[in-house]
Design a protein around this motif. Structure first.
Motif, short mmCIF file in Angstrom:
data_model
loop_
_atom_site.label_atom_id
_atom_site.label_comp_id
_atom_site.label_asym_id
_atom_site.label_seq_id
_atom_site.Cartn_x
_atom_site.Cartn_y
_atom_site.Cartn_z
N ASP A 1 0.84 -1.20 0.00
CA ASP A 1 0.00 0.00 0.00
C ASP A 1 0.87 1.25 0.00
OD1 ASP A 1 -2.18 2.01 0.87
OD2 ASP A 1 -3.29 0.15 0.67
N GLY A 2 0.63 2.19 0.92
CA GLY A 2 1.31 3.48 0.90
C GLY A 2 2.82 3.35 0.92
N GLY A 3 3.50 4.32 0.29
CA GLY A 3 4.95 4.26 0.22
C GLY A 3 5.60 5.62 0.09
N ALA A 4 6.92 5.63 0.22
CA ALA A 4 7.71 6.86 0.08
C ALA A 4 9.14 6.49 -0.25
CB ALA A 4 7.67 7.69 1.36
N CYS A 5 9.88 7.47 -0.81
CA CYS A 5 11.28 7.27 -1.18
C CYS A 5 12.21 8.12 -0.31
CB CYS A 5 11.51 7.61 -2.65
SG CYS A 5 10.98 6.30 -3.78
N TYR A 6 13.45 7.62 -0.15
CA TYR A 6 14.46 8.28 0.68
C TYR A 6 15.82 8.18 0.01
CZ TYR A 6 10.80 7.71 4.17
OH TYR A 6 9.60 7.75 4.83
N ALA A 7 16.59 9.27 0.07
CA ALA A 7 17.95 9.23 -0.44
C ALA A 7 18.79 8.29 0.43
CB ALA A 7 18.54 10.63 -0.44
N ASP A 8 19.73 7.58 -0.22
CA ASP A 8 20.59 6.63 0.49
C ASP A 8 21.95 6.64 -0.17
OD1 ASP A 8 21.28 4.53 2.29
OD2 ASP A 8 20.91 3.08 0.69
N GLY A 9 22.79 7.61 0.19
CA GLY A 9 24.08 7.76 -0.47
C GLY A 9 23.86 8.11 -1.94
N THR A 10 24.45 7.32 -2.83
CA THR A 10 24.24 7.53 -4.27
C THR A 10 23.01 6.79 -4.78
OG1 THR A 10 25.70 5.68 -4.79
CG2 THR A 10 26.70 7.88 -4.69
N GLY A 11 22.34 6.06 -3.91
CA GLY A 11 21.13 5.33 -4.27
C GLY A 11 19.92 5.87 -3.53
N TRP A 12 18.93 5.02 -3.34
CA TRP A 12 17.70 5.44 -2.67
C TRP A 12 16.97 4.22 -2.14
CZ3 TRP A 12 18.74 5.63 -7.81
CH2 TRP A 12 17.96 4.84 -8.66
N ILE A 13 15.94 4.48 -1.35
CA ILE A 13 15.12 3.44 -0.72
C ILE A 13 13.66 3.73 -1.00
CG2 ILE A 13 14.32 2.56 1.52
CD1 ILE A 13 17.22 3.07 2.54
N TYR A 14 12.89 2.69 -1.29
CA TYR A 14 11.44 2.80 -1.37
C TYR A 14 10.85 1.94 -0.27
CZ TYR A 14 6.60 2.35 -3.06
OH TYR A 14 5.23 2.36 -3.16
N VAL A 15 10.05 2.56 0.62
CA VAL A 15 9.40 1.84 1.71
C VAL A 15 7.93 1.67 1.37
CG1 VAL A 15 8.92 3.91 3.07
CG2 VAL A 15 9.09 1.71 4.21
N SER A 16 7.35 0.52 1.73
CA SER A 16 5.97 0.17 1.35
C SER A 16 5.26 -0.50 2.51
CB SER A 16 6.00 -0.77 0.14
OG SER A 16 4.73 -1.34 -0.11
N ASN A 17 4.02 -0.06 2.78
CA ASN A 17 3.19 -0.68 3.80
C ASN A 17 2.59 -1.99 3.32
OD1 ASN A 17 3.45 1.25 5.80
ND2 ASN A 17 1.59 2.36 5.24
N SER A 18 2.08 -2.76 4.27
CA SER A 18 1.34 -3.99 3.97
C SER A 18 -0.04 -3.88 4.62
CB SER A 18 2.07 -5.21 4.52
OG SER A 18 1.32 -6.39 4.34
N GLU A 19 -1.09 -3.83 3.79
CA GLU A 19 -2.44 -3.64 4.30
C GLU A 19 -3.12 -4.97 4.57
OE1 GLU A 19 -6.42 -0.91 3.50
OE2 GLU A 19 -5.31 -1.71 1.81
N ILE A 20 -2.55 -5.74 5.48
CA ILE A 20 -3.19 -6.97 5.92
C ILE A 20 -3.38 -6.91 7.43
CG2 ILE A 20 -2.34 -8.38 4.00
CD1 ILE A 20 -0.22 -9.49 5.91
N ASN A 21 -4.36 -7.67 7.92
CA ASN A 21 -4.68 -7.67 9.35
C ASN A 21 -5.11 -9.09 9.75
OD1 ASN A 21 -5.35 -6.92 11.95
ND2 ASN A 21 -7.29 -5.97 11.38
N PRO A 22 -4.36 -9.70 10.70
CA PRO A 22 -3.18 -9.16 11.39
C PRO A 22 -1.92 -9.31 10.54
CG PRO A 22 -3.65 -11.37 12.17
CD PRO A 22 -4.75 -11.04 11.19
N GLY A 23 -0.84 -8.77 11.05
CA GLY A 23 0.46 -8.87 10.38
C GLY A 23 0.95 -7.51 9.97
N GLY A 24 0.30 -6.95 8.95
CA GLY A 24 0.59 -5.59 8.53
C GLY A 24 2.07 -5.29 8.37
N GLY A 25 2.47 -4.14 8.89
CA GLY A 25 3.87 -3.75 8.86
C GLY A 25 4.27 -3.07 7.58
N ALA A 26 5.58 -3.02 7.35
CA ALA A 26 6.13 -2.35 6.18
C ALA A 26 7.48 -2.94 5.84
CB ALA A 26 6.27 -0.84 6.44
N SER A 27 7.83 -2.87 4.55
CA SER A 27 9.12 -3.36 4.06
C SER A 27 9.78 -2.29 3.21
CB SER A 27 8.94 -4.63 3.23
OG SER A 27 8.31 -5.65 3.95
N ALA A 28 11.05 -2.50 2.89
CA ALA A 28 11.79 -1.52 2.11
C ALA A 28 12.60 -2.21 1.02
CB ALA A 28 12.73 -0.71 3.01
N LEU A 29 12.74 -1.50 -0.10
CA LEU A 29 13.63 -1.91 -1.19
C LEU A 29 14.78 -0.90 -1.26
CD1 LEU A 29 10.98 -2.56 -3.99
CD2 LEU A 29 12.20 -4.31 -2.68
#
Length: 386
Positions: A81-109
């Motif tokens: 679900d929802g996500g955002a990007c972040y600078a990471d040195g010369t690269g970057w990160i994309y973080v993403s939510n998980s819209e499940i219940n229970p469990g949920g949480g978020a992961s990053a690439l």
């Protein structure tokens, strides 16, 4: 980029001739529902990933629910679900939510300088139905629980620090968050049919452990002035936060939220509207309302997550509709930017630009299967206008 509001009781089509008059300042320029209107070329045929894009743009799949992220040993979460990007040195990160219940949480690439995936990992676990959220100026991700008496969790997209539950931000059916570094507050939407719009005023900017939750007060009209009033009990029990303040303005299913240039925009799915708050003079008005668009087919339906580009363009993901990400330009043109085909049982979630603005990330929450286990996360690269 300064954006004027563009709905003041009238909606004008893409050409004055079509309606026998001149374009009115402040009116929404409702682009045709057909692909091709707007700052980019017409949408081409669906590519190998089933995505219709303007000329010069390409797509790739970067993760699939239940499958190992390419180049890593990490299994991507369900229902992205929802996500955002972040600078990471010369690269970057994309973080993403998980819209499940229970469990949920978020992961990053994690991506390297050339766009290659260099890592994937969990940043939040054991929560409930994490829908949208928001990026903070101090580079954390606010992951919001879309459940009754849900919490906001502040997470570290870099995967170093443990996530922290932010009780002071209130317990309600959270949807999205948007940080305002000028007024030093966080705006929050509520996904209820009679939901409210909130702001959280931290005791110390950059520290969300304490502060004051406030709700927007205004009349029932589609435009006017507003004020803020403290919510007496942010815990929301036994009295829900949305019913504690007399005169709190009601919104039908708050969804995405985005701040830029002393304005905050948020969507409401129940009436398919985009709202704008002018924070310099404390006024609000409709920025888009599909029911006022001339003709049978509005260019944007099923409004959901929203993000912005450096050009001032707003990108709004559809939950249903034509499975499009539509854009609204600073000169008030509304047009499709992309369309996902063959996935009518899904919704588009988590649009976010890489730090340099050349790549757009988003997910199809349920993919071709219509199931939370069928989620697909994409990257689109191309000549986004600056």
């Amino acid at each position: 980029m300064e954006r004027r509001s563009f709905l003041r009781g009238a909606v004008i089509g893409t050409s004055a001739a079509a309606f026998g008059g001149t374009l009115m300042a402040g009116a929404v320029h409702a682009a045709p529902a057909q692909p091709g209107a707007g700052p980019y070329s017409a949408l081409g045929a669906a590519n190998a990933n089933g995505i219709m894009l303007p000329a010069g743009f390409t797509s790739r799949i970067v993760a699939r629910s239940g499958q190992t992220v390419p180049g890593t040993s990490y299994t991507w979460h369900n229902a992205p679900d929802g996500g955002a990007c972040y600078a990471d040195g010369t690269g970057w990160i994309y973080v993403s939510n998980s819209e499940i219940n229970p469990g949920g949480g978020a992961s990053a690439l994690r991506f390297g300088a050339t766009g290659a995936i260099t890592g994937a990992y969990r940043v939040l676990s054991d929560t409930r139905q994490n829908c949208a959220g928001g990026r903070t100026p101090w580079n954390t991700w606010l992951s919001c629980e879309e459940v009754s008496l849900g919490y906001v969790y502040e997470t570290d997209p870099y995967g170093v620090n443990a996530a922290v539950r932010r009780d002071a931000m209130g317990r309600f059916k959270h949807e999205a968050a948007a940080a305002d570094p000028v007024r030093k507050v966080i705006y929050l939407t509520e996904d209820e049919t009679d939901g409210c719009f909130y702001r959280f005023v931290p005791t110390t900017w950059g520290n969300l452990s304490s502060g004051t939750l406030q709700v927007l007060k205004a009349g029932t009209a589609a435009s006017g002035s507003f004020t803020w009033q403290n919510v007496p009990d942010p815990d929301g029990s036994p009295t829900t936060t949305r019913t504690q303040v007399s005169g709190a303005k009601r919104f039908s299913g708050g969804e995405g939220c985005h701040y830029a240039d002393d304005k905050v925009w948020f969507t409401t799915k129940g009436d398919n509207r985009l709202w704008q708050l002018n924070l310099t003079n404390n006024t609000y008005e409709l920025a888009y309302d599909d029911s006022l668009v001339p003709g049978a087919a509005a260019p944007l339906t099923g409004v959901d997550n929203v993000t912005g580009a450096s050009s001032g363009d707003l990108y709004i993901a559809e939950d249903g509709g034509n499975m499009e990400i539509c854009l609204i330009t600073p000169d008030d043109t509304v047009a499709p930017f992309l369309r996902i085909t063959g996935q009518s049982g899904s919704e588009i979630t988590g649009p976010a630009f890489s730090p340099d603005g050349t790549r757009l990330y988003f997910s199809s929450q349920r993919g071709t299967t219509g199931s939370s286990s069928g989620g697909i996360t994409y990257e689109v690269t191309g000549p986004f206008r600056a």
